[in-house]
Each structure stands twice: as structure tokens, then as C-alpha cells.
Motif scaffolding. Structure first.
Motif, PDB file in Angstrom:
ATOM      1  N   PHE A 176      50.892  47.035  36.239  1.00  0.00           N
ATOM      2  CA  PHE A 176      50.590  47.280  34.504  1.00  0.00           C
ATOM      3  C   PHE A 176      49.672  46.075  33.969  1.00  0.00           C
ATOM      4  O   PHE A 176      48.899  46.478  33.558  1.00  0.00           O
ATOM      5  CB  PHE A 176      51.686  48.227  33.262  1.00  0.00           C
ATOM      6  CG  PHE A 176      51.389  49.051  33.600  1.00  0.00           C
ATOM      7  CD1 PHE A 176      50.524  49.873  33.600  1.00  0.00           C
ATOM      8  CD2 PHE A 176      53.271  49.789  34.372  1.00  0.00           C
ATOM      9  CE1 PHE A 176      51.252  51.485  32.909  1.00  0.00           C
ATOM     10  CE2 PHE A 176      53.295  51.170  34.062  1.00  0.00           C
ATOM     11  CZ  PHE A 176      52.822  52.064  34.176  1.00  0.00           C
ATOM     12  N   ALA A 177      50.635  45.025  34.581  1.00  0.00           N
ATOM     13  CA  ALA A 177      49.743  43.284  34.423  1.00  0.00           C
ATOM     14  C   ALA A 177      48.331  43.492  35.164  1.00  0.00           C
ATOM     15  O   ALA A 177      47.600  43.143  34.259  1.00  0.00           O
ATOM     16  CB  ALA A 177      50.770  42.347  34.932  1.00  0.00           C
ATOM     17  N   ASN A 184      40.435  44.080  31.414  1.00  0.00           N
ATOM     18  CA  ASN A 184      40.024  43.611  30.413  1.00  0.00           C
ATOM     19  C   ASN A 184      41.171  42.919  29.051  1.00  0.00           C
ATOM     20  O   ASN A 184      40.341  42.857  28.378  1.00  0.00           O
ATOM     21  CB  ASN A 184      38.538  43.279  30.260  1.00  0.00           C
ATOM     22  CG  ASN A 184      38.435  41.737  29.734  1.00  0.00           C
ATOM     23  OD1 ASN A 184      39.334  40.450  29.571  1.00  0.00           O
ATOM     24  ND2 ASN A 184      37.506  41.538  28.382  1.00  0.00           N
ATOM     25  N   LYS A 185      42.307  44.037  29.377  1.00  0.00           N
ATOM     26  CA  LYS A 185      43.522  43.903  28.211  1.00  0.00           C
ATOM     27  C   LYS A 185      44.372  42.568  27.979  1.00  0.00           C
ATOM     28  O   LYS A 185      45.096  42.465  28.529  1.00  0.00           O
ATOM     29  CB  LYS A 185      43.899  44.753  28.350  1.00  0.00           C
ATOM     30  CG  LYS A 185      43.080  46.702  28.328  1.00  0.00           C
ATOM     31  CD  LYS A 185      43.956  47.782  28.148  1.00  0.00           C
ATOM     32  CE  LYS A 185      43.020  49.192  28.184  1.00  0.00           C
ATOM     33  NZ  LYS A 185      44.026  50.383  28.305  1.00  0.00           N
ATOM     34  N   ARG A 186      43.597  41.695  27.732  1.00  0.00           N
ATOM     35  CA  ARG A 186      44.678  40.148  27.881  1.00  0.00           C
ATOM     36  C   ARG A 186      45.987  40.556  27.175  1.00  0.00           C
ATOM     37  O   ARG A 186      46.854  39.784  28.302  1.00  0.00           O
ATOM     38  CB  ARG A 186      43.871  38.844  26.716  1.00  0.00           C
ATOM     39  CG  ARG A 186      42.578  38.967  27.430  1.00  0.00           C
ATOM     40  CD  ARG A 186      42.177  38.378  29.172  1.00  0.00           C
ATOM     41  NE  ARG A 186      42.780  37.459  29.367  1.00  0.00           N
ATOM     42  CZ  ARG A 186      42.665  36.308  30.699  1.00  0.00           C
ATOM     43  NH1 ARG A 186      41.815  37.250  31.076  1.00  0.00           N
ATOM     44  NH2 ARG A 186      43.357  35.148  30.924  1.00  0.00           N
ATOM     45  N   LYS A 187      46.329  41.011  26.554  1.00  0.00           N
ATOM     46  CA  LYS A 187      47.408  41.027  25.091  1.00  0.00           C
ATOM     47  C   LYS A 187      48.715  42.503  26.374  1.00  0.00           C
ATOM     48  O   LYS A 187      49.442  41.509  26.991  1.00  0.00           O
ATOM     49  CB  LYS A 187      47.318  42.354  24.366  1.00  0.00           C
ATOM     50  CG  LYS A 187      48.720  41.751  23.755  1.00  0.00           C
ATOM     51  CD  LYS A 187      48.340  42.698  22.420  1.00  0.00           C
ATOM     52  CE  LYS A 187      49.619  42.904  21.158  1.00  0.00           C
ATOM     53  NZ  LYS A 187      50.184  43.412  20.185  1.00  0.00           N
ATOM     54  N   PHE A 261      40.805  33.779  34.802  1.00  0.00           N
ATOM     55  CA  PHE A 261      40.803  35.182  35.780  1.00  0.00           C
ATOM     56  C   PHE A 261      39.607  36.328  34.665  1.00  0.00           C
ATOM     57  O   PHE A 261      39.817  36.181  33.531  1.00  0.00           O
ATOM     58  CB  PHE A 261      42.404  35.960  35.929  1.00  0.00           C
ATOM     59  CG  PHE A 261      42.967  34.805  36.449  1.00  0.00           C
ATOM     60  CD1 PHE A 261      42.441  34.803  38.094  1.00  0.00           C
ATOM     61  CD2 PHE A 261      44.230  34.547  35.989  1.00  0.00           C
ATOM     62  CE1 PHE A 261      43.983  33.384  38.766  1.00  0.00           C
ATOM     63  CE2 PHE A 261      45.027  33.875  37.201  1.00  0.00           C
ATOM     64  CZ  PHE A 261      44.815  33.462  37.990  1.00  0.00           C
ATOM     65  N   SER A 262      39.495  36.826  35.741  1.00  0.00           N
ATOM     66  CA  SER A 262      38.301  38.336  34.946  1.00  0.00           C
ATOM     67  C   SER A 262      38.632  39.492  35.388  1.00  0.00           C
ATOM     68  O   SER A 262      39.115  39.255  36.334  1.00  0.00           O
ATOM     69  CB  SER A 262      37.346  37.421  34.787  1.00  0.00           C
ATOM     70  OG  SER A 262      36.042  37.222  35.851  1.00  0.00           O
ATOM     71  N   PRO A 263      37.447  40.803  35.377  1.00  0.00           N
ATOM     72  CA  PRO A 263      38.023  41.711  35.849  1.00  0.00           C
ATOM     73  C   PRO A 263      37.566  41.516  37.326  1.00  0.00           C
ATOM     74  O   PRO A 263      38.280  42.542  38.124  1.00  0.00           O
ATOM     75  CB  PRO A 263      37.578  42.983  34.846  1.00  0.00           C
ATOM     76  CG  PRO A 263      37.917  42.156  33.660  1.00  0.00           C
ATOM     77  CD  PRO A 263      37.926  40.385  33.335  1.00  0.00           C
TER      78      PRO A 263
END
Length: 293
Positions: A176-177, A184-187, A261-263
Motif C-alpha cells: 500500500f505504500a 502520489n498520495k504522500r500521506k 521520489f515521484s510516481p
């Protein structure tokens, strides 16, 4: 972040490979002396200090090498072609680790399926078995040594089962991380990665508790015959890989906090995820073949 380099990047000479080689050498020497001294005198001896120095050198090597790699990546020196090389390198590294554990599982299979029946008189070896170990019973786990020492086998319930649940859960959280990073869901990325690290640490703490229980309550030690040898060999090396994997994830976690990091560009995270899933699969095999069967 700087633009990607259009040429294949060849890094400058690095001191970290030789530093790592020295660290591994000291770990091997220290661990060998430590095991020998414990089995002979019951005391740790000087090997523990050499082992500690070796581990410290390895930690310095890991973080120094990681720092250089991160700096190169953030400077835009890497490109897509180098990314393919990294993926190939990580794939071959994990394959080599698979073969590493396959050798140990092979030793376990040989002891259980060939040596134990042979000593029990199978395959027309009754005369040889009578000479070598007259009172031998061909059962597994082999909790009685030729010297007459008797230990208890480690069951799969309790700590081993809890640790299995912990590692299976950690595979879910690291997945899930990864999906959070791709979306791009950083939280979600930070939360799930941090939880994975906590689960890895929990596994290591419980494995230490399991070893204490084995030594103090079951009399199961490294010198407890072939069963003790294979038990600590397989679980100990796996614990070492969990430790390295947890350190790997901690470095990635701090990079996530730093905004890395990016998608579309996150192979360092992906390689850590691959390694963690590999560690989980190895544990499942251990749980079945060492604890249950």
C-alpha cells in the motif's frame, strides 16, 4: 531536481566496495570466534568485539554508499538506460539470495530425508547404523545428539506464528505504500512505509525473545546436533536479512520525508519493496519446513 543526464553515467572510483569487504571479513572472523568460544568455554571471548567492529564498518559503508547514490540521482546524473541496469542488478542480487537460502534448505532436506533415514537403518544400512548410533530413532526433529544431550523442538505456535503474521502484514503495508507512491498520495506512502518499518523491528525483537526461550527453556542451542544447527542457521541468516531490509526501508523513509521520489521515478523505493517481499517469502518457507513439518 536536475534534468536527467542524456549519457550513460559511469561513476567515479569509490572506496565503499573495499570498505564493505573489510567489514564482511571482520564479521566472519568475529562470528566464527564467537561461536567457537561459546561452544567450548561458554564465554564470548574477543570475537564479539571484532564482530561489533565489522558491523559498524558495514553500517558506515551502507550509509556512505547510499549517500553517494542519492547525491548522484538528485543531481540528474542517472538516466533511463542506467535505470535498466539497476533493475537487472537488483534482480540478479535477489536471485543470488534465493540461491543462498536454497543451499541451506538443501542442507535441511538432506539431513531430514537422507541422513536421518540412513542412520535409522534404511537402504540396507542396518549394520552401519548399529555401529554408528545403536540407540538412534529415525524421527524429526532430531532432538537427541550422539552425545546423549536432549533438547526440545521449537513449535510453530506462539512467537513463530506471531512473527509470521507480522511479516505477512508488513508485505501488505509495503504494497500500500507503493500504491500510495504511484498515486502520489504522500500521506499514505509515509504512513504505510513507517508501519512496515515498525513491523520489521517488532519481528526482530520477537526473534530475540524466541532465541532466549530456545536457550533457556528448551535447551535448544547452536550445538544441539543437526536440528539445532539447521534451526539457527536458517532463522539466524533470515533475521540478518530482515535487519538489512529494515535499514534499507529506514533510509527510504527519510528520503520520502525529504520529498524524494515521484510516481515516475522511484526505483530505490521499488528495490526496497522487492527485497522486503523476498524476505517475507523466505520466512514463509522457513515457517513451513522448519517449524511445522
Amino acid at each position: 531536481m536536475a534534468e536527467q543526464n542524456s549519457h550513460y553515467y559511469v561513476p567515479a572510483q569509490s572506496p565503499w566496495p573495499i570498505v564493505g569487504a573489510i567489514g564482511f571479513f571482520l564479521v566472519a572472523v568475529g562470528a566464527g570466534n564467537l561461536v567457537a568460544q561459546l561452544s567450548q568455554t561458554g564465554e564470548a571471548g574477543w570475537g564479539r568485539f571484532i564482530l561489533l567492529v565489522g558491523f559498524i564498518i558495514l553500517l558506515v559503508m551502507m550509509f556512505g554508499w547510499f549517500k553517494d547514490q542519492i547525491s548522484e540521482s538528485r543531481a540528474g546524473l542517472h538516466n533511463a538506460q542506467l535505470g535498466v541496469s539497476y533493475r537487472q542488478g537488483m534482480s540478479w542480487f535477489i536471485f543470488s539470495e534465493v540461491m543462498f537460502f536454497a543451499a541451506f534448505f538443501g542442507a535441511l532436506f538432506y539431513a531430514r530425508m537422507i541422513s536421518v533415514p540412513w542412520l535409522g537403518g534404511a537402504s540396507n544400512n542396518a549394520m552401519t547404523a548399529e555401529v554408528l548410533w545403536p540407540s538412534f530413532e529415525a524421527i524429526w526433529p532430531l532432538t537427541t545428539t550422539p552425545g546423549g544431550t536432549t533438547t526440545q523442538a521449537m513449535g510453530y505456535w506462539g512467537l513463530p506464528l506471531i512473527n509470521t503474521i507480522i511479516l505477512l502484514t508488513s508485505s501488505i503495508t509495503i504494497h500500500f505504500a507503493h500504491t500510495g507512491l504511484e498515486a502520489n498520495k504522500r500521506k499514505q506512502l509515509t504512513l504505510m512505509l513507517g508501519l512496515t518499518i515498525l513491523l520489521g523491528m517488532s519481528f526482530l525483537v520477537l526473534q530475540v525473545e524466541e532465541y532466549i526461550h530456545a536457550y533457556q527453556d528448551l535447551g535448544l542451542k547452536l550445538d544441539s546436533g543437526v536440528y539445532g544447527n539447521t534451526f539457527f542457521l536458517l532463522t539466524g541468516f533470515h533475521g540478518m536479512h530482515v535487519t538489512l531490509g529494515t535499514l534499507f526501508l529506514i533510509v527510504i523513509f527519510f528520503r520520502v520525508l525529504a520529498g524524494h521520489f515521484s510516481p515516475d521515478n522511484h526505483f530505490a523505493f521499488q528495490s526496497a519493496s522487492w527485497y522486503w517481499h523476498f524476505v517475507d517469502v523466505v520466512w514463509l518457507c522457513l515457517f513451513v519446513f522448519v517449524y511445522i513439518i
